[in-house]
Design an enzyme around this catalytic site. Structure first.
Site, PDB file in Angstrom:
ATOM      1  N   LYS A   1       0.933  -1.435  -0.020  1.00 42.89           N
ATOM      2  CA  LYS A   1      -0.011  -0.009  -0.122  1.00 42.89           C
ATOM      3  C   LYS A   1       0.704   1.223   0.068  1.00 42.89           C
ATOM      4  CE  LYS A   1      -3.373  -2.257   3.283  1.00 42.89           C
ATOM      5  NZ  LYS A   1      -4.054  -2.138   4.373  1.00 42.89           N
TER       6      LYS A   1
ATOM      7  N   GLU B   1       7.640   2.165  -6.054  1.00 43.59           N
ATOM      8  CA  GLU B   1       7.572   1.254  -4.883  1.00 43.59           C
ATOM      9  C   GLU B   1       8.108   2.616  -3.907  1.00 43.59           C
ATOM     10  OE1 GLU B   1       7.263  -0.518  -2.570  1.00 43.59           O
ATOM     11  OE2 GLU B   1       8.328  -2.040  -2.608  1.00 43.59           O
ATOM     12  N   ASP B   2       7.647   2.305  -2.704  1.00 42.79           N
ATOM     13  CA  ASP B   2       8.042   3.092  -1.498  1.00 42.79           C
ATOM     14  C   ASP B   2       9.425   3.208  -0.997  1.00 42.79           C
ATOM     15  OD1 ASP B   2       7.558   0.776  -0.279  1.00 42.79           O
ATOM     16  OD2 ASP B   2       6.247   1.740   1.249  1.00 42.79           O
TER      17      ASP B   2
ATOM     18  N   ASP C   1      14.444  -1.794   0.795  1.00 41.69           N
ATOM     19  CA  ASP C   1      15.216  -2.122   2.093  1.00 41.69           C
ATOM     20  C   ASP C   1      16.125  -3.331   1.946  1.00 41.69           C
ATOM     21  OD1 ASP C   1      15.359  -1.843   4.985  1.00 41.69           O
ATOM     22  OD2 ASP C   1      13.812  -3.350   5.293  1.00 41.69           O
TER      23      ASP C   1
ATOM     24  N   LYS D   1      17.308   2.263   1.406  1.00 42.47           N
ATOM     25  CA  LYS D   1      18.161   2.054   2.624  1.00 42.47           C
ATOM     26  C   LYS D   1      19.273   1.048   2.267  1.00 42.47           C
ATOM     27  CE  LYS D   1      14.441   1.978   6.005  1.00 42.47           C
ATOM     28  NZ  LYS D   1      13.681   1.307   7.075  1.00 42.47           N
TER      29      LYS D   1
ATOM     30  N   PHE E   1      13.653   3.334  10.762  1.00 42.07           N
ATOM     31  CA  PHE E   1      12.369   3.057  10.363  1.00 42.07           C
ATOM     32  C   PHE E   1      11.409   4.465  10.152  1.00 42.07           C
ATOM     33  CE2 PHE E   1       8.083   1.461  10.286  1.00 42.07           C
ATOM     34  CZ  PHE E   1       8.239   0.347   9.686  1.00 42.07           C
TER      35      PHE E   1
ATOM     36  N   ARG F   1       0.179   6.821   7.813  1.00 48.45           N
ATOM     37  CA  ARG F   1       0.250   6.828   6.191  1.00 48.45           C
ATOM     38  C   ARG F   1      -0.453   8.228   5.701  1.00 48.45           C
ATOM     39  NH1 ARG F   1       0.955   1.663   3.987  1.00 48.45           N
ATOM     40  NH2 ARG F   1      -0.049  -0.002   5.166  1.00 48.45           N
TER      41      ARG F   1
HETATM   42  P1  IMP Z   1      12.546  -5.081   1.273  1.00 47.93           P
HETATM   43  O1  IMP Z   1      12.009  -6.612   0.455  1.00 47.93           O
HETATM   44  O2  IMP Z   1      12.951  -5.467   2.313  1.00 47.93           O
HETATM   45  O3  IMP Z   1      13.171  -4.474   0.399  1.00 47.93           O
HETATM   46  O4  IMP Z   1      11.077  -4.476   1.579  1.00 47.93           O
HETATM   47  C1  IMP Z   1      10.854  -3.390   1.330  1.00 47.93           C
HETATM   48  C2  IMP Z   1       9.254  -2.948   1.785  1.00 47.93           C
HETATM   49  O5  IMP Z   1       9.385  -3.126   3.378  1.00 47.93           O
HETATM   50  C3  IMP Z   1       8.829  -1.602   1.605  1.00 47.93           C
HETATM   51  O6  IMP Z   1       8.159  -1.672   0.442  1.00 47.93           O
HETATM   52  C4  IMP Z   1       7.909  -1.437   2.855  1.00 47.93           C
HETATM   53  O7  IMP Z   1       6.858  -1.730   2.660  1.00 47.93           O
HETATM   54  C5  IMP Z   1       8.590  -2.170   4.134  1.00 47.93           C
HETATM   55  N1  IMP Z   1       9.723  -1.298   4.522  1.00 47.93           N
HETATM   56  C6  IMP Z   1      11.070  -1.187   4.822  1.00 47.93           C
HETATM   57  N2  IMP Z   1      11.320  -0.231   5.601  1.00 47.93           N
HETATM   58  C7  IMP Z   1      10.558   0.607   6.086  1.00 47.93           C
HETATM   59  C8  IMP Z   1      10.140   1.509   6.770  1.00 47.93           C
HETATM   60  O8  IMP Z   1      11.188   2.228   7.401  1.00 47.93           O
HETATM   61  N3  IMP Z   1       8.887   2.010   7.181  1.00 47.93           N
HETATM   62  C9  IMP Z   1       7.668   1.336   6.707  1.00 47.93           C
HETATM   63  N4  IMP Z   1       8.091   0.090   5.882  1.00 47.93           N
HETATM   64  C10 IMP Z   1       9.273  -0.115   5.387  1.00 47.93           C
HETATM   65 MG    MG Z   2       6.175  -1.439  -0.142  1.00 48.72          MG
END
Ligand code: IMP
Ligand code: MG
Length: 167
Positions: A35, A92-93, A96, A124, A145, A158
Site C-alpha cells: 500500500k 515502490e515506496d 530495504d 536504505k 524506520f 500513512r
Molecule cells: P524489502 O523486501 O526488505 O526491500 O522490503 C521493502 C518493503 O518493506 C517496503 O516496500 C516497505 O513496505 C517495507 N519497509 C521497509 N522499510 C520500511 C520503513 O522504514 N517503514 C515502513 N515500511 C518499510
Molecule cells: Mg512497499
C-alpha cells in the site's frame, strides 16, 4: 517522531523523478506496489501529466513472511492482469533488504514483461541483502524506520504529508 523530509522537499523530488522518467518515455505502464507507494504514485502521475506523459497502471500487493534472520520469502497478496510484452515501471515506496523487488522483477519477467524498470522514493542501502538496480531513485536514507507519505508503522501514519523517522 522526527521529520526527515518535508512536504516541500518531497514535492521537489517527485518533480525531479517525473522529469527523469519523462525524458526516457512519453507512454508508460506503471505497476504500483500497495500500500505504501500509492501516495507517491498519485503525486508522480500528476507531475508526469504536466510533462505530457501518458500513464496506464495496475496495482500489486506483496507480503513478505520474514523467517528468522531474514530469509525473506515474498508472496503475492493481490495479483495483476496480463503484462505480457509490456514495458513495466514498478513504483515502490522503499527498497530495504531488496527481497521484495528482486522477487517482483523476476516474477514480471517470468510473466513475459518486455522490460522492467524500478522507481522507488526511498532506499536504505545499508540494509541490502539482495542487489537490485533502481532506475529512478528519490532519496537515500539511513537505516532508520520511516513513516508518512503513504508509509506505515502497523498501518498507522500513512496520512502524514511528510516523511519522519520513529524509534
Ligand atoms: P524489502 O523486501 O526488505 O526491500 O522490503 C521493502 C518493503 O518493506 C517496503 O516496500 C516497505 O513496505 C517495507 N519497509 C521497509 N522499510 C520500511 C520503513 O522504514 N517503514 C515502513 N515500511 C518499510
Ligand atoms: Mg512497499
Amino acid at each position: 517522531m522526527q521529520t526527515l523530509f518535508t512536504q516541500e522537499q518531497i514535492q521537489i523530488k517527485v518533480q525531479e523523478l517525473a522529469k527523469q522518467i519523462a525524458a526516457d518515455s512519453k507512454n508508460i505502464f506503471c505497476l504500483v506496489v500497495l500500500k505504501g507507494a500509492i501516495v507517491f504514485f498519485s503525486d508522480l502521475i500528476r507531475e508526469l501529466s504536466k510533462l505530457d506523459v501518458q500513464v496506464e497502471f495496475d496495482i500489486i500487493q506483496l507480503s513478505s513472511y520474514i523467517k528468522k534472520e531474514f530469509s525473506g520469502e515474498v508472496k503475492i497478496k493481490k495479483d495483476i492482469e496480463n503484462i505480457e510484452n509490456k514495458d513495466v515501471l514498478i513504483v515502490e515506496d522503499i527498497v530495504d533488504t531488496g527481497h521484495s523487488l528482486t522477487f517482483l522483477k523476476d516474477y514480471l519477467l517470468n510473466k513475459k514483461a518486455k522490460s522492467v524498470r524500478i522507481c522507488s522514493l526511498l532506499s536504505k542501502p545499508d540494509r541490502r541483502e539482495k542487489q537490485v538496480e533502481v532506475d529512478y531513485l528519490g532519496f537515500i536514507i539511513p537505516n532508520k524506520f520511516v513513516v508518512g507519505y503513504g508509509i506505515d508503522y502497523q498501518e498507522k501514519h500513512r496520512e502524514l504529508p511528510f516523511i519522519a523517522t520513529i524509534d
